[in-house]
Design an enzyme around this catalytic site. Structure first.
Site, mmCIF file in Angstrom:
data_model
loop_
_atom_site.group_PDB
_atom_site.id
_atom_site.type_symbol
_atom_site.label_atom_id
_atom_site.label_comp_id
_atom_site.label_asym_id
_atom_site.label_seq_id
_atom_site.Cartn_x
_atom_site.Cartn_y
_atom_site.Cartn_z
ATOM 1 N N ARG A 117 -4.267 20.243 -17.451
ATOM 2 C CA ARG A 117 -4.188 19.379 -16.293
ATOM 3 C C ARG A 117 -4.641 19.971 -15.049
ATOM 4 O O ARG A 117 -4.835 19.013 -13.791
ATOM 5 C CB ARG A 117 -2.704 19.031 -16.413
ATOM 6 C CG ARG A 117 -2.274 18.099 -17.435
ATOM 7 C CD ARG A 117 -1.157 17.377 -16.859
ATOM 8 N NE ARG A 117 -1.031 16.611 -17.878
ATOM 9 C CZ ARG A 117 -0.088 15.596 -17.949
ATOM 10 N NH1 ARG A 117 1.077 15.798 -17.069
ATOM 11 N NH2 ARG A 117 -0.168 14.617 -18.619
ATOM 12 N N LYS A 125 21.165 12.796 -23.725
ATOM 13 C CA LYS A 125 20.439 13.644 -24.802
ATOM 14 C C LYS A 125 21.365 14.118 -25.937
ATOM 15 O O LYS A 125 22.208 14.782 -25.455
ATOM 16 C CB LYS A 125 19.665 14.717 -24.024
ATOM 17 C CG LYS A 125 18.588 15.231 -24.817
ATOM 18 C CD LYS A 125 17.583 16.035 -23.875
ATOM 19 C CE LYS A 125 16.438 16.622 -24.770
ATOM 20 N NZ LYS A 125 15.239 17.105 -24.095
ATOM 21 N N GLU A 164 1.383 20.731 -13.164
ATOM 22 C CA GLU A 164 0.641 21.853 -13.227
ATOM 23 C C GLU A 164 -0.246 21.767 -12.161
ATOM 24 O O GLU A 164 -0.614 23.093 -11.653
ATOM 25 C CB GLU A 164 0.039 21.851 -14.585
ATOM 26 C CG GLU A 164 0.598 22.161 -15.840
ATOM 27 C CD GLU A 164 1.636 20.820 -16.152
ATOM 28 O OE1 GLU A 164 1.238 19.886 -15.730
ATOM 29 O OE2 GLU A 164 2.503 21.036 -17.254
#
Lengths: 706, 188
Positions: free
Chosen positions: A465, A351, A437
């Site tokens: 969610r 990243k 979640e």
């Protein structure tokens, strides 16, 4: 002259940053992209690698300038593709340094983007980017380069792929782990319609921790439709990829499996053995070698690859995600096969690759505001008050100091929810479950049944969610889980994908839930204490993105529990009552101040609780005023609806009262600055004042205000 | 990932000279010390190399060296390393035991570097379970990475070949999956 001096300084700086290349590579001639008067180019190839000078000026990108659409990339050689990747990197850094946004995710997938667009024929071939914050280079290559300076701003490009924006954006994303499901849908539709295009879903290792990714892989293995899944593994499972003390270690068992996959030496030894046997014996031993391969693959303890294989996806990898040649080779080979079925290509990237300040930062510069490209230093203005998130974290820490049953749960958002601070103080009592979640909610419920006091800090839009878990596992059983809903209301640059418009509606309709919202940061701290004290039923409180208003805080940042179902009156007045919920109370105060210029003194009240409503307060307001306006930053069906239901059931609408509920309009508000969004939604203080004036039969003045 | 720093003396030196000359960013950088070329070192190093080439155990694993359990946390590793390093540092070691202590110190350094990096620790733990104690520890990080990348390329090339073979037979009449049926239909 100043320009060349700065270029030279940057060049020297870059040299120091990059150090000397390794001696075991062959020396190659320098490839000059552009020679300015000093003979040094900003983007150039040295020995085996491309180097980019980040000097703050617009980088010279001769090759990228010729690419407007992916079709212009078809005839590029591998060397030119590598040069294109270097130029893309420079362009992304330059753009994001001027606009702010997501930086390092895009940098990590530059080579992947270039390879995908070179091999596949978008838009007929579909590429779906999971979450989408890494798609900046994709947008640059697909006809939106000239508008990149408007990204995440009002009326500009969206920060995530959006179908309305371009035909090259195959699917709208923002929440994670949806790409494989969408890709499978597109693949199956293609099969039913008899078409022959390709479908590629790019998903990250963080998004892989969500259940939906497995649901999708399971289904794709079963259906056996041709689908390419690219697993972009950069070992950053949590956002924003760092705790307060340094990089976050990956969460969950999956990352361990992926690490093992990347480093399986035993497989290599076996393969070497098989190769040497084949060489010595020759002839039909390729069958033997193939058998050894199959055997070896199953035998390795790298459980990751067998996991994907068991789900029915053919596993290829790991692959160096920054090597354009490798990527192009693999994609071309897979594309050429007639019936590969579902294939998972595991690429390993870094990243922030190619931009040293991002590589070095603990959080990898995941999300940034405007910064200086030379140093990576962000231009963060010092706000007068801290963000609501920080006040929440502080208050929770203070509660947890006195009560050791308090624990905190979040779903891979330690930085965004402020729970990194809680984690630092109470490392054993903070749980990061990954992007899960649903699991977070039921996990919290399980904790609460044993007597602990869990605080679930999940963004308002992400809790969508886990809604069934909230209803069925928490509310139905009346289990005391506390929900801290950050990013409630409009969220600015992230746009409608992250907008927390619906939480009042979906929480307040649940029979057992206590629903509250603070008007300022002091109230927020009191509500944290209130939630901690509510031990017989679930509760929730919402707070917006942004900073506090600068009110005095309670002593030691420790809140005092409020009386449940009691609001407060901020300003007394007559004839007109403004009943605000949450941060809108401040807007009501502003509106009231401006209405004084028109000779009107409204009463301003802070409802504090949507459930249970402060019946006495509302009754008083209804009886003593002619006009009652409720204001909230939520959709229809929330606070205003509950108030109007209460009023109608109690006969208070049968008389003189004029009731108006101001809510978010019945459409999605596009990304932009928070001020622009509030204007667009019609919830600014001017709009409230104008509503009052028009109700008081003073329409001309109302129009003046608008 | 890693910065690809090359150490001086990149040729195939004998094992004992391959130890990182204090160039690591984390880990041994805490003391900022480079190994002294000590005659006693050579003898000790040869013994270690012989043991490695035999592939057998020389005695302690990294965990035993540091005196902690195999499940030790990063904090424990750090503490143990600091304690041991202070004891075996050549500057503070008694002169007659300098050689032995220096060798110990180098081993400690390696142990700390390997165990403090979660990825390398995972690999080491796995090799430990298979009895290859020093196999990964004495390789330089950069070499390791190069080898890894080459290994990866070999691996995915084979995987592509296998996939190609499989995909030739995939849509034969025995395959009843939905996708196969649709492909057969489309190709008719």
């Amino acid at each position: 002259m100043a320009a060349s001096v700065s270029l030279m300084a940057a060049h020297a700086g870059a040299r120091r940053f990059f150090g000397s290349p390794s001696s075991s590579f062959d020396a190659r001639k320098k490839f000059r992209v552009r020679a300015d008067k000093d003979g040094k180019a900003m983007i150039r190839k040295e020995k085996n690698e491309w180097k980019v000078d980040y000097s703050g000026e617009k980088p010279a990108t001769p090759l990228l300038d010729t690419i407007n659409y992916p079709i212009h990339m078809k005839n590029l050689s591998v060397q030119e593709l590598e040069q294109l990747a270097a130029e893309l990197r420079a362009d992304v850094v330059y753009t994001v340094s001027n606009t702010g946004g997501h930086l390092s995710a895009s940098l990590g997938v530059v080579e992947l983007t270039v390879a995908l667009h070179h091999v596949f024929n978008t838009p007929e071939d579909r590429i779906i980017w999971d979450v989408g914050h890494q798609a900046y280079s994709h947008k640059i290559l697909t006809g939106r380069r000239s508008r990149m300076n408007t990204i995440r701003q009002t009326s500009g490009l969206a920060g995530f792929p959006k179908r309305d924006e371009s035909v090259y954006d195959a699917f709208g994303v923002g929440h994670s782990s949806t790409s494989i499901s969408a890709g499978l849908g597109m693949a199956v539709a293609r099969d039913l319609l008899g078409k022959k295009n390709h479908v590629v879903s790019v998903i990250g290792d963080g998004a892989m921790t969500a259940g939906q990714a497995y649901e999708a892989m399971n289904n794709s293995g079963y259906l056996d439709s041709n689908l390419i899944v690219v697993l972009n593994d950069n070992k950053q499972v949590s956002l924003p990829t760092a705790t307060l003390d340094g990089p976050a270690t990956p969460v969950g068992a999956l990352s361990g499996a992926l690490t093992k996959l990347q480093a399986s030496t035993k497989f290599r030894k076996l393969r070497e053995a098989a190769k040497s046997i084949t060489k010595q014996i020759g002839g039909p031993t390729h069958e033997v070698a193939a058998k050894v391969d199959e055997y070896a693959r199953g035998m390795i303890s790298a459980s990751g690859s067998t996991l994907f294989e068991e789900l029915g996806l053919y596993y290829i990898g790991p692959v160096d995600g920054h090597n354009v040649e490798d990527l192009v080779t693999i994609f071309q080979k897979v594309k050429a096969m007639p019936a590969p079925g579902p294939v998972l290509i595991h690429i390993v990237t870094e990243k922030g690759k190619g931009y040293p300040p991002a590589e070095a930062a603990a959080d990898k510069m995941h999300g940034v505001v405007k910064f200086d490209p030379k140093t990576g230093k962000q231009f963060k203005s010092k706000p007068s008050a801290l963000a609501y998130t920080q006040y929440f974290a502080e208050a929770l820490i203070q509660e947890a100091e006195v009560d050791d049953k308090i624990v905190a749960i979040h779903a891979a958002m330690g930085g965004g929810t402020g729970l990194n601070y809680f984690q630092k103080r109470f490392p054993q009592r903070c749980f990061d479950v990954g992007i899960a979640e649903q699991h977070a909610v039921t996990f919290a419920a399980g904790l609460a049944t044993e007597g602990l006091k869990p605080f679930c800090a999940i963004y308002s839009s992400f809790l969508q969610r886990g809604y069934d878990q909230v209803v069925h596992d928490v509310d139905l059983q009346k289990i005391p889980v506390r929900f801290a809903l950050d990013r409630a209301g409009l969220v600015g640059a992230d746009g409608p994908t992250h907008c927390g418009a619906f939480d009042i509606t979906y929480m307040a309709c649940l029979p057992n839930m206590v629903v509250m919202a603070p008007a300022d940061e002091a109230e927020l701290m009191h509500m944290v204490a209130t939630a901690a004290a509510i031990d017989d039923r679930p509760s929730c409180f919402r707070f917006p993105r942004g900073c506090g208003i600068g009110v005095p805080l309670p002593l030691n940042n420790k809140g005092i529990p409020l009386e449940i179902g009691k609001g407060r009156i901020l300003m007394g007045g007559n004839r007109v009552a403004l009943l605000g919920y949450g941060s809108m109370v401040q807007t009501c105060v502003k509106a009231a101040d401006s209405l004084r210029n028109y000779g009107i003194t409204p009463t301003v009240a802070d409802a504090r609780f949507c459930k249970p409503l402060d019946a006495e307060l509302i009754r008083t307001l209804a009886n003593e005023h002619e006009i009652l306006i409720t204001v909230e930053e939520g959709s229809i069906g929330g606070f205003g609806s509950h108030v109007s239901q209460f009023l109608s059931l109690n006969g208070l609408l049968d008389g003189h009262l004029k009731l108006r509920s101001m809510v978010l309009p019945d459409r999605y508000i596009d990304h932009g600055s928070p001020k622009d969004q509030i204007e667009e939604a019609g919830l600014s203080s001017r709009h409230i004042a104008a509503t009052v004036l028009s109700l008081l039969a003073r329409p001309k003045e109302a129009l003046h205000l608008l | 990932m890693r910065c690809g720093v090359i150490l001086p003396g990149a040729s195939m030196a004998p094992l004992h000279l391959r130890h990182r000359a204090g160039a690591s960013g984390s880990g041994a950088g805490a003391l900022g010390w480079t190994p002294v070329k000590n005659p006693g070192l050579r003898a000790a190093g040869l013994k270690t190399r012989a043991a490695v080439e035999e592939g057998g155990k020389v005695g302690a694993s990294f965990y035993d060296l540091l005196g902690i359990s195999e499940g030790g946390s990063l904090e424990e590793i750090k503490r143990a390393y600091k304690k041991m390093a202070r004891k075996y540092h050549p500057d503070v070691s008694p002169p007659d035991l300098a050689g032995e202590y220096t060798r110990r110190f180098i081993e400690l350094q390696e142990a700390y570097e390997t165990l403090s990096d979660p990825g390398r620790r995972a690999m080491y733990d796995r090799d430990l379970a298979r009895g290859l104690q020093f196999a990964l520890s004495s390789r330089r990080r950069f070499d390791q990475e190069l080898e890894e990348k080459a290994a990866w390329r070999n691996r995915w090339q084979d995987q592509l070949e296998t996939l190609k073979m499989r995909s030739m037979q995939r849509d034969s009449m025995e395959n009843l999956s939905w996708g196969a049926r649709m492909r057969r239909q489309r190709d008719e």
